[in-house]
Design an enzyme around this catalytic site. Structure first.
Site: not given
Ligand code: F6P
Length: 556
Positions: A218, A224, A276-277, A362, A393, A522
């Site tokens: 965005k 990253e 963004g999400r 978030e 399990h 950050k």
């Protein structure tokens, strides 16, 4: 509506005459204390319990009857939502009001899936024509790649690498996996972690001449993503004459995509009022469009639209996102259960828990309310999970016999996609239903003693062994059941959770659409970069200094 005009919606609840919004919360707390000793199973003395505590949206059902919510609790919870101004808040979001007040933005992910006739205005201007134009461009590009009209420098695109993180990765990666039966395009790969291992392992075996790279960000500043994008460009440049020709970008920042060298015809934009999400519905879903094609993507949007309509039209007590949110509020803020397990009995939803971690944590992991004052109660829960039956399990031991109660949210399709493996789907479904039944019923000491006696034990050893085999039961769960995992159903599921988060945020008085809590880490990472290359670390704490020394020593 202008920024700030939304606040009174939240204040409505807090100006409750019995004090700052305390009456319904305290009524709920009192009611919960009153039914603490009641086993959920007792509620099924009412033969209509399952039906009365199941809500439908189209063919999808949410069964929340295996919780300790009774009619009174539900009424109080609905009153809580009404009192918090949910109806007004919902209208404000859908109308394009700037409800993300700390960023001064509208919240319009719903526009990305709105129907052809929709007119949605921000600052008086209809945003839909531009949005439709970008979607059409993304669809056309996806078709060109899928058909071979757009090729790499070594021929037809065989692989696509999507570089993004957070909302620019989790949504499309989750949806791509979920829609595997619809894949008829190039293979999709998602790279997110700045750990070089991720990009290295992904690129191994790929041919740069037939690989398309999507840089999805965005902001187009995320460290990253930009680092991985540069690495992949170097990888491509070593093999193809014009690496930039096999790059596309999805971003709100066209100046930055241009500076990175991506031609404008392969840049797909969206507006800053899409969080963004919440962005998988638009060009951030380009990877999905490439994998399954625009027709299937349209079905995903249709499912989302159907859930939007349900959310806007259904009365609150028959409204699936509202009830899912209120069940969450009941378990977390009223009963004090701090975590929530999401357990899809649907292997293709393997990435759903990770996707929901960002969506929910978030959005609602905040410690102050809209007004900046400390929250008076817990924020959103810790969300985690794995697909069944794998989780059985691994961590179900704790869910069944641990000292903490973990409310569980099961998801199950009535039918699988593999007709030859219908017997496996029956086994999967049986396991899902068995788990919620076991959580509900448990196993008493008496029953456990009976089992041990049948094995020939007696005396103190029988007692000791029996105690290990007791399941307290009375543990709450919900089950979301749907006919089959299709693009349409998936659109409904994601939208259900998006609106659930919104409702929880409104009830808690939280701005669910900012994420200031990611900033400090950050900033500190940026400052630590030079320190890991030997710069002065004297302003760091002793622990950080020691860890830095260890890393520097390892590098000689
Ligand atoms: O983690 C913070 C965050 O801003 C998320 O909200 C977002 O989804 C992610 O980083 C990626 O951001 P971008 O799409 O701008 O690269």
């Amino acid at each position: 509506m202008q920024a700030g005009a939304y606040a009174p919606v939240f204040e409505y609840f807090w100006q409750d005459e019995k004090g700052p919004g305390m009456s319904i919360w305290s009524d709920l707390a009192k009611h919960q204390r009153g039914c603490e000793g009641r086993h959920i199973l007792e509620l099924f003395d009412d033969p209509d319990r399952a039906e009365a505590f199941t809500v439908a949206a189209g063919e999808m059902r949410l069964d929340y009857s295996k919780t300790n919510i009774d009619a009174t609790a539900r009424e109080l919870l609905i009153a809580l939502a009404e009192g918090a101004g949910l109806v007004e808040a919902r209208a404000a979001m859908f109308s394009g009001a700037k409800i993300n007040e700390t960023e001064g933005r509208a919240v319009l992910h719903i526009a990305q899936r709105a129907g052809d006739e929709a007119v949605i205005k921000v600052d008086g201007a209809d945003v839909m024509p531009e949005l439709r134009k970008e979607r059409a461009r993304a669809y056309a590009f996806a078709e060109d790649v899928r058909s071979g009209a757009f090729t790499g420098q070594g021929g037809q695109i065989t692989d696509v690498v999507n570089i993004g993180i957070g909302g620019s990765d989790l949504g499309p990666a989750m949806v791509t996996l979920a829609l595997a039966p619809w894949h008829d395009g190039p293979r999709l790969h998602y790279v997110s972690n700045v750990d070089g291992a991720h990009v290295a392992d992904t690129l191994r075996g790929l041919n740069p001449e037939t690989t398309l790279v999507i840089v999805a960000s965005k902001t187009f500043t995320t460290i990253e993503t930009m680092t991985n994008a540069q690495t992949v460009r170097n990888w491509m440049a070593a093999k193809v004459a014009d690496p930039g020709a096999q790059f596309a970008a999805v971003s709100t920042a066209r100046d930055k995509t241009a500076a990175f060298g991506i031609a404008p015809e392969r840049v797909f934009g969206f507006a800053d009022w899409v969080g963004g999400r919440y962005s998988v519905w638009g060009p951030i879903g380009l990877g999905v469009m490439l994998a399954v094609g625009p027709a299937a993507f349209d079905e995903l949007l249709a499912g989302a639209r159907a859930m939007d309509s349900h959310f806007c039209a259904a009365p609150l007590d028959q409204n699936m996102p509202v009830l899912l949110a209120l069940v969450g509020i009941w378990h977390n803020q009223i009963c004090g259960h701090a975590t929530r397990a999401v357990l899809p009995y649907d292997q293709r939803l393997a990435r759903l828990p990770a996707y929901l971690q960002q969506l929910e944590m978030e959005s609602n992991g905040k410690r102050v309310g809209m007004d900046g004052a400390d929250l008076e109660r817990q924020s959103g829960p810790v969300v985690w999970g794995e697909p069944g039956t794998n989780g059985q399990h691994a961590f179900y031991q704790l869910i069944h016999q641990g000292t903490r109660v973990v409310p569980c949210e099961f998801l199950l399709a009535a039918q699988g996609h593999e007709p030859d493996l219908a017997h496996q789907h029956r086994l999967l479904a049986a396991n899902c239903l068995a788990q919620s039944e076991a959580l509900l019923r448990g196993r008493s000491l008496e029953q456990a003693r009976g089992l041990m006696a049948a094995k020939g034990l007696d005396g103190a050893e029988l007692d000791r062994q029996a105690r290990h085999r007791v399941f307290p039961g009375n543990r709450p769960s919900t089950t979301l059941i749907y006919p089959k995992l299709t693009p349409f159903t998936l659109g409904q599921i994601i939208t259900l959770y998006e609106h659930r988060v919104f409702v929880e945020g409104v009830v808690l008085g939280i701005n669910s659409f900012d994420q200031w809590g990611v900033e400090l880490g950050k900033e500190l990472a940026t400052a630590l970069g030079p320190v890991l290359e030997g710069a002065d670390a004297s302003d760091k704490d002793g622990s950080t200094r020691a860890l830095v020394s260890y890393i520097l020593a390892a590098h000689g």
